[in-house]
Scaffold this motif. Sequence first.
Motif, PDB file in Angstrom:
ATOM      1  N   GLU A  11     -55.609  -2.799  58.917  1.00 53.45           N
ATOM      2  CA  GLU A  11     -56.620  -2.315  59.861  1.00 53.45           C
ATOM      3  C   GLU A  11     -56.585  -3.112  61.162  1.00 53.45           C
ATOM      4  O   GLU A  11     -56.782  -2.555  62.249  1.00 53.45           O
ATOM      5  CB  GLU A  11     -58.013  -2.401  59.223  1.00 53.45           C
ATOM      6  N   LEU A  12     -56.338  -4.416  61.063  1.00 54.47           N
ATOM      7  CA  LEU A  12     -56.227  -5.250  62.264  1.00 54.47           C
ATOM      8  C   LEU A  12     -55.059  -4.781  63.123  1.00 54.47           C
ATOM      9  O   LEU A  12     -55.181  -4.680  64.356  1.00 54.47           O
ATOM     10  CB  LEU A  12     -56.040  -6.716  61.874  1.00 54.47           C
ATOM     11  N   LEU A  13     -53.935  -4.471  62.487  1.00 53.32           N
ATOM     12  CA  LEU A  13     -52.775  -3.993  63.235  1.00 53.32           C
ATOM     13  C   LEU A  13     -53.077  -2.673  63.934  1.00 53.32           C
ATOM     14  O   LEU A  13     -52.645  -2.448  65.069  1.00 53.32           O
ATOM     15  CB  LEU A  13     -51.567  -3.817  62.301  1.00 53.32           C
ATOM     16  N   GLU A 172     -40.856  -3.567  52.559  1.00 52.05           N
ATOM     17  CA  GLU A 172     -39.764  -3.081  53.400  1.00 52.05           C
ATOM     18  C   GLU A 172     -40.284  -2.608  54.760  1.00 52.05           C
ATOM     19  O   GLU A 172     -39.656  -2.870  55.797  1.00 52.05           O
ATOM     20  CB  GLU A 172     -39.017  -1.949  52.694  1.00 52.05           C
ATOM     21  N   ALA A 173     -41.429  -1.921  54.747  1.00 55.01           N
ATOM     22  CA  ALA A 173     -42.007  -1.427  55.998  1.00 55.01           C
ATOM     23  C   ALA A 173     -42.440  -2.584  56.894  1.00 55.01           C
ATOM     24  O   ALA A 173     -42.247  -2.555  58.117  1.00 55.01           O
ATOM     25  CB  ALA A 173     -43.200  -0.517  55.699  1.00 55.01           C
ATOM     26  N   HIS A 174     -43.011  -3.612  56.282  1.00 59.57           N
ATOM     27  CA  HIS A 174     -43.451  -4.765  57.066  1.00 59.57           C
ATOM     28  C   HIS A 174     -42.256  -5.536  57.627  1.00 59.57           C
ATOM     29  O   HIS A 174     -42.291  -5.998  58.775  1.00 59.57           O
ATOM     30  CB  HIS A 174     -44.320  -5.701  56.222  1.00 59.57           C
ATOM     31  N   VAL A 194     -46.913   0.843  62.183  1.00 54.51           N
ATOM     32  CA  VAL A 194     -48.196   0.256  61.805  1.00 54.51           C
ATOM     33  C   VAL A 194     -48.991   1.231  60.955  1.00 54.51           C
ATOM     34  O   VAL A 194     -49.603   0.860  59.951  1.00 54.51           O
ATOM     35  CB  VAL A 194     -49.007  -0.145  63.060  1.00 54.51           C
ATOM     36  N   GLN A 195     -48.950   2.507  61.337  1.00 56.40           N
ATOM     37  CA  GLN A 195     -49.674   3.518  60.576  1.00 56.40           C
ATOM     38  C   GLN A 195     -49.077   3.691  59.186  1.00 56.40           C
ATOM     39  O   GLN A 195     -49.794   3.918  58.207  1.00 56.40           O
ATOM     40  CB  GLN A 195     -49.648   4.860  61.320  1.00 56.40           C
ATOM     41  N   ALA A 198     -50.509   0.987  57.084  1.00 61.42           N
ATOM     42  CA  ALA A 198     -51.903   1.294  56.744  1.00 61.42           C
ATOM     43  C   ALA A 198     -51.976   2.344  55.644  1.00 61.42           C
ATOM     44  O   ALA A 198     -52.782   2.234  54.709  1.00 61.42           O
ATOM     45  CB  ALA A 198     -52.646   1.778  57.989  1.00 61.42           C
ATOM     46  N   ASP A 199     -51.113   3.357  55.731  1.00 63.65           N
ATOM     47  CA  ASP A 199     -51.095   4.421  54.723  1.00 63.65           C
ATOM     48  C   ASP A 199     -50.640   3.896  53.361  1.00 63.65           C
ATOM     49  O   ASP A 199     -51.143   4.332  52.320  1.00 63.65           O
ATOM     50  CB  ASP A 199     -50.166   5.566  55.167  1.00 63.65           C
ATOM     51  N   GLU A 200     -49.680   2.967  53.358  1.00 62.71           N
ATOM     52  CA  GLU A 200     -49.200   2.393  52.103  1.00 62.71           C
ATOM     53  C   GLU A 200     -50.311   1.618  51.397  1.00 62.71           C
ATOM     54  O   GLU A 200     -50.445   1.668  50.173  1.00 62.71           O
ATOM     55  CB  GLU A 200     -48.001   1.468  52.359  1.00 62.71           C
TER      56      GLU A 200
END
Length: 214
Positions: A11-13, A172-174, A194-195, A198-200
Amino acid sequence: MALDILNNYAELLVKLTSDTYSNELQASAENLGESIDKGIKTYNKEYRKNRVPLESFGSVAAALVRGGGGIYIKRLQSKGLKEAVKNADPVVNEIITDVENLLVDYLDSPDGNSLIRFAEDDLKEIYKNTVVLYGGKLPFQTVSTVVTELEAVDDTIQLTEETLKAAKTYREAHAELSRNLQQKKSLKGVIEQVQVLADEVKAARKLKKKLDKK
């Protein structure tokens, strides 16, 4: 606890990549930063007593954006985002590793004492003993109860495996987001990633709620 930290971080991102950054969003980002730091402090106390504690990063990253405006705020947002991801990367890896280890032990412990497998074997053993007790003529309710319980075990195994996959996807996404920021990609260019993060986290939280009901 781990998912709460990751959720606040995601959420911060999202706040740090907002197109319309305002004082209200800044206050929200700072609150999220504080929540992340409190969460890490509690996590260290409860889950990492005999290990190197995770370092807090939330408040520092959120505070970097304070006091900007116009084009300048975009530069601060980008700086805040890069700082957050850079400092969060080792923390995220450690938390994800902790989660994976816990889930792997739950599914298939090296010592053979997997909690979920033990529960499954225990149910089957009870069923066999009950069959013997009733001479093979079990009441319908007994059969129905055992079948329901075994189905619940199978569902739990499936959900746990899905959660493991989600943890891997998040890592992996990060890592990809971190690489792109190091390559100095624009703020706009990383919003989609970033989204995805958040979805993950949202997906993982839904899986956890389902697991908690089992």
